[in-house]
Design a protein around this motif. Sequence first.
Motif, short mmCIF file in Angstrom:
data_model
loop_
_atom_site.label_atom_id
_atom_site.label_comp_id
_atom_site.label_asym_id
_atom_site.label_seq_id
_atom_site.Cartn_x
_atom_site.Cartn_y
_atom_site.Cartn_z
N LEU A 107 -0.01 -4.40 -2.54
CA LEU A 107 1.35 -4.35 -2.01
C LEU A 107 1.91 -2.94 -2.10
O LEU A 107 1.97 -2.35 -3.17
CB LEU A 107 2.26 -5.30 -2.79
CG LEU A 107 3.75 -5.29 -2.42
CD1 LEU A 107 3.96 -5.88 -1.03
CD2 LEU A 107 4.58 -6.05 -3.44
N ASN A 108 2.30 -2.40 -0.94
CA ASN A 108 3.04 -1.14 -0.91
C ASN A 108 4.52 -1.49 -1.00
O ASN A 108 5.05 -2.21 -0.14
CB ASN A 108 2.74 -0.38 0.38
CG ASN A 108 3.43 0.96 0.45
OD1 ASN A 108 4.63 1.07 0.24
ND2 ASN A 108 2.67 2.00 0.76
N GLN A 109 5.21 -1.01 -2.02
CA GLN A 109 6.58 -1.43 -2.25
C GLN A 109 7.57 -0.82 -1.26
O GLN A 109 8.76 -1.15 -1.30
CB GLN A 109 7.00 -1.14 -3.69
CG GLN A 109 6.21 -1.98 -4.68
CD GLN A 109 6.87 -2.08 -6.03
OE1 GLN A 109 7.85 -1.41 -6.32
NE2 GLN A 109 6.33 -2.94 -6.88
N ASN A 110 7.10 0.03 -0.37
CA ASN A 110 7.97 0.55 0.68
C ASN A 110 7.75 -0.15 2.01
O ASN A 110 8.68 -0.27 2.82
CB ASN A 110 7.74 2.06 0.87
CG ASN A 110 8.16 2.86 -0.33
OD1 ASN A 110 9.21 2.61 -0.92
ND2 ASN A 110 7.35 3.83 -0.72
N THR A 111 6.51 -0.61 2.24
CA THR A 111 6.19 -1.17 3.56
C THR A 111 5.65 -2.59 3.53
O THR A 111 5.52 -3.22 4.57
CB THR A 111 5.16 -0.27 4.27
OG1 THR A 111 3.96 -0.19 3.47
CG2 THR A 111 5.72 1.13 4.48
N GLY A 112 5.29 -3.11 2.34
CA GLY A 112 4.82 -4.49 2.24
C GLY A 112 3.33 -4.59 2.00
O GLY A 112 2.66 -3.60 1.63
N PRO A 113 2.75 -5.78 2.18
CA PRO A 113 1.32 -5.97 1.95
C PRO A 113 0.49 -5.02 2.79
O PRO A 113 0.71 -4.89 3.99
CB PRO A 113 1.09 -7.43 2.37
CG PRO A 113 2.43 -8.08 2.27
CD PRO A 113 3.42 -7.03 2.62
#
Length: 322
Positions: A121-127
């Motif tokens: 998971l990228n916490q800026n853009t999502g999975p």
Amino acid sequence: MNFIRPTAFLSLLLALHSCSDDNTTSDETAVIDPTEEACTTDQVLDSSRGPCDVTLPYASEYEESTSETTRTIASNSIPEHLVGLFGGGSGSLNPNAISEQSETYELPLNPTEATDFTSLLNQNTGPQYSFGVLLNGVELDPVAAEPFPHEGALSANVNWEWNLEALNVNLGLDCNNAHVQPTGKYHYHGSPILFLENLDIPDNEMTMIGYAADGFPIYYKYAYEDATDASSAVITMTPSYELKSGNRPGDGVTAPCDVYNGIYSNDYEFIETAGILDRANGRNGVTPEYPDGTYYYVITDAFPSVPRYFRGTPSNDFKLGR
């Protein structure tokens, strides 16, 4: 019983009134509204699963080959086991019908550990990645695209730090902890129940069930007690995640509030001494397929079930939205 005489009681009232009227020397006292409600969430903890009573009209296809440096897996993402009802209509778990895919994954044959973990998971853009593929050709894709505040269509203002945990809310999973993407791809969010049952995995052997996106092998639940000794007892591996205690710090507007109960993946925290496995739900050790040792992942019954981090470098063939 002692009583205050009327004259003394009147004097006391006058004194209190005099103090309250003089606002030049005293601070104002905040007034608490007794009707104000505590911050709560409308998300419901729900680990129920739909039935698996549908036989698919497709045959499962899985092919694996290796070269000097690469393992190649080709699959149509169709399992051999029964699935839930998908595709809309009464009793359907979600509106997306299962369809055959044409997937090819290239993995390093001899993967190496990276200097740090990579999150799915990228916490800026999502999975950003699915985790891996099982030996039936179906992907493990544990992270849901369900960020706070859960208002339908995703916007630029969602908070990916607080993403709904697919295993603990109702996202239309069948008994295999699986459902279907809009593309028709069937995928697992947690332990692939019927796949595991069909393998009839013994509790005294290590059983490899797939490959992660970085090329390292995936095992189910059981591994050698002594990671360096294949003659040691086989035991159940325990993850090192625990549910946080207390309440979430959010205000209910920019981040969720209410008690930590598992609705969000971030309700759990990694505690190194809590279990056997590391942050990526894996460890280094010998296995039947790798007698000289390797890093390997473990699918567990308890959270996170399917790992949420890679120990190596993931193949771009598992990148979501590619």
